[in-house]
Design an enzyme around this catalytic site. Structure first.
Site, PDB file in Angstrom:
ATOM      1  CG  HIS A 109      -2.140  -0.849   0.982  1.00  0.00           C
ATOM      2  ND1 HIS A 109      -2.050  -2.209   1.415  1.00  0.00           N
ATOM      3  CD2 HIS A 109      -3.225  -0.853   0.161  1.00  0.00           C
ATOM      4  CE1 HIS A 109      -3.240  -2.923   0.745  1.00  0.00           C
ATOM      5  NE2 HIS A 109      -3.838  -2.086   0.172  1.00  0.00           N
ATOM      6  CD  GLU A 349      -9.944  -7.350  -2.236  1.00  0.00           C
ATOM      7  OE1 GLU A 349      -8.767  -6.902  -2.453  1.00  0.00           O
ATOM      8  OE2 GLU A 349     -10.865  -7.135  -1.160  1.00  0.00           O
ATOM      9  CG  ASP A 373      -5.585  -8.031  -1.190  1.00  0.00           C
ATOM     10  OD1 ASP A 373      -4.658  -8.611  -0.693  1.00  0.00           O
ATOM     11  OD2 ASP A 373      -6.059  -7.258  -0.930  1.00  0.00           O
ATOM     12  CB  CYS A 420     -10.678  -1.248  -8.578  1.00  0.00           C
ATOM     13  SG  CYS A 420     -10.662  -2.146  -7.048  1.00  0.00           S
TER      14      CYS A 420
HETATM   15  C1  PEP Z   1      -6.623  -4.976  -4.525  1.00  0.00           C
HETATM   16  O1  PEP Z   1      -6.548  -5.780  -3.752  1.00  0.00           O
HETATM   17  O2  PEP Z   1      -6.518  -5.153  -5.783  1.00  0.00           O
HETATM   18  C2  PEP Z   1      -7.376  -3.932  -4.207  1.00  0.00           C
HETATM   19  C3  PEP Z   1      -7.628  -3.071  -5.022  1.00  0.00           C
HETATM   20  O3  PEP Z   1      -7.315  -3.479  -2.829  1.00  0.00           O
HETATM   21  P1  PEP Z   1      -6.001  -3.072  -1.846  1.00  0.00           P
HETATM   22  O4  PEP Z   1      -5.241  -2.801  -2.904  1.00  0.00           O
HETATM   23  O5  PEP Z   1      -6.707  -1.761  -1.110  1.00  0.00           O
HETATM   24  O6  PEP Z   1      -6.089  -4.202  -1.279  1.00  0.00           O
HETATM   25 MG    MG Z   2      -7.515  -5.672  -1.772  1.00  0.00          MG
END
Ligand code: PEP
Ligand code: MG
Length: 459
Positions: A109, A349, A373, A420
């Protein structure tokens, strides 16, 4: 709790009163004394607490000095062993030029935050303190950090910077243009954000909506649970700023690398597969309901959707629906305006969600595939582990086939499907995603125009 310890406090107080030293010195000296005591203990557990004492004393000193984790006095590259998302979001964007960390991975992140701030982030480089304060070039393309560059290197990089800026301004000509393929297929091109201050970049890059509002960043930036009012203000701001364009708010996805102290989640053996996201929400309906109230209330001020992370079963969706219905009933009884037909979707995910996506599709309004994920769980590659960076193949056929399956199941059930995760911005896959029938791509704001270009060049 350590700071509430009577002995620690008494030792600080004693130094200030009896030795006539200032508070910073008293905290530092007490920290050192306690460090010694713990470090000399036989018991391994207590011995390990020595580092905690040191950390707490250091943080106490920086609070006393009135400085935050990293107060930047001039435009700077931040180098650290590791940067937590909670630390990263507190850095002053105006003065931050790049991050360099020894640990972490490109899917963490912190790296995602760097993208949303449109900054280079280099991982896997050790920087020692002797290099602090020197002129450096952080080359995010090659992953190199050049310290004390000579005049020729500096010149070369100034040229690169100039041509990057030219490329960016060429992309600006795509602002206002539709995101359609040559065959006339429309793709909804949205942006990912973490907080209302990212909205400027969303508008600047002409995103057609917000496909992922990572609401947990509101929790990470706070010292205690953000109240319904605080959350409502943030969501309403996003809804109003986007003026009728879609704003998809993801309910909090805390846990794993996103930790807020006041949640007291505790240490876990395997946090990525642990107590996180919707699991916490279903276990703590009060926290969940507060957030849902804020989101639903904001739906009266724009085109708001809600989506739920880390889903693995139909039963979870049913539990969510029950709680959401209770919240709506309460709001109605209080005479508060909201969109009763608010679109509610889920993130795909986990491999479980892919495999049962035909069943899940019947229960939800849309799918948004979280490839970060999904890749982690499908390939069994911890997204935080920099040692696995080399084998992490985002084009792995298992991942691509999963996306295809999910898209097919969404189409059969008549719901829309988007991506996303970071893979949405991979323009070498744009044509593939169009072929799979993906309807929406949601990317960091700075990737909106490059992806629009790729969609317009696709068939
Ligand atoms: C993902 O897991 O692709 C996602 C968009 O959520 P995050 O990256 O916040 O876990
Ligand atoms: Mg995620």
């Amino acid at each position: 709790m350590m700071l509430e310890d009577g002995d620690f406090n008494e030792a600080v107080r004693d130094k200030i009163i009896n030795q006539q030293v200032n508070a910073e010195y008293a905290a530092a000296k007490t920290g050192d004394d306690f460090f010694e005591i713990f470090d000399n203990m036989e018991d391994e557990y207590f011995k390990a607490r020595a580092a905690d004492i040191k950390d707490i004393a250091d943080r106490l000193i920086s609070c006393l000095e009135g400085s935050s984790a990293a107060e930047l006095k001039e435009p700077s590259i931040i180098a650290a062993k590791e940067l937590a998302p909670s630390e990263t979001i507190q850095l002053d964007r105006e003065k931050l030029l790049a991050f360099v960390t020894e640990l972490g991975s490109s899917n963490s992140h912190t790296a995602i935050l760097a993208k949303s701030m449109n900054l280079p982030a280099i991982i896997g480089i050790k920087v020692d303190k002797s290099q602090s304060g020197k002129l450096a070039i952080a080359d995010g393309n090659s992953g190199r950090l050049i310290i004390d560059p000579d005049a020729a290197t500096l010149e070369k990089y100034r040229e690169i910077q100039k041509s990057e800026a030219e490329k960016q301004s060429l992309l600006k000509s795509l602002k206002g243009k539709p995101t359609v393929t040559k065959m006339g297929k429309k793709i909804m091109l949205y942006a990912n954000i973490g907080k209302p201050s990212d909205l400027g970049a969303v508008l600047e890059n002409d995103a057609e909506g917000i496909g992922l509002f990572r609401s947990e960043f509101l929790y990470l930036g706070a010292k205690d649970f953000p109240s319904e009012e605080e959350q409502f203000t943030a969501y309403k701001k996003a809804a109003e700023t986007m003026a009728g364009k879609k704003v998809i708010i993801r309910t909090l996805d805390l846990g794993a690398d996103k930790q807020a102290d006041y949640f007291n989640l505790g240490k876990e053996e395997n946090p990525a597969m642990g107590y996180r996201a919707i699991r916490i929400c279903l276990d703590s309906p009060d926290i969940f309901k507060t957030q849902l109230r804020a989101i639903f209330r904001a739906s009266a001020f724009g085109n708001v959707s809600v989506m739920y992370p880390m889903i693995i079963s139909v039963d979870e969706i049913r539990q969510i629906k029950t709680i959401a219905a209770e919240v709506m009933k309460e709001l109605k009884a209080e005479g508060i305006r909201f969109n009763e037909n608010i679109e509610q979707g889920i993130m795909i995910e986990t491999p479980a969600a892919v495999i049962i996506s035909d069943e899940l599709a019947k229960e939800t309004d849309f799918f948004s595939i979280g490839t970060n994920d999904l890749a982690q769980y499908t390939l069994a590659i911890d997204r935080q582990n920099h040692k696995l960076e080399g084998i992490n193949d985002p084009h792995h056929p298992a991942l691509l086939r999963s996306i295809k399956t999910v898209a097919e199941n969404a189409r059969k059930a008549g719901i829309w499907v988007g991506i996303c995760g970071e893979l949405a911005a991979d323009t070498s896959l744009t044509q593939t995603f169009v072929d799979y029938g993906i309807n929406e791509l949601s990317v960091s704001p700075s990737f909106v125009l490059p992806v629009r270009k790729a969609v317009r060049e696709a068939q």
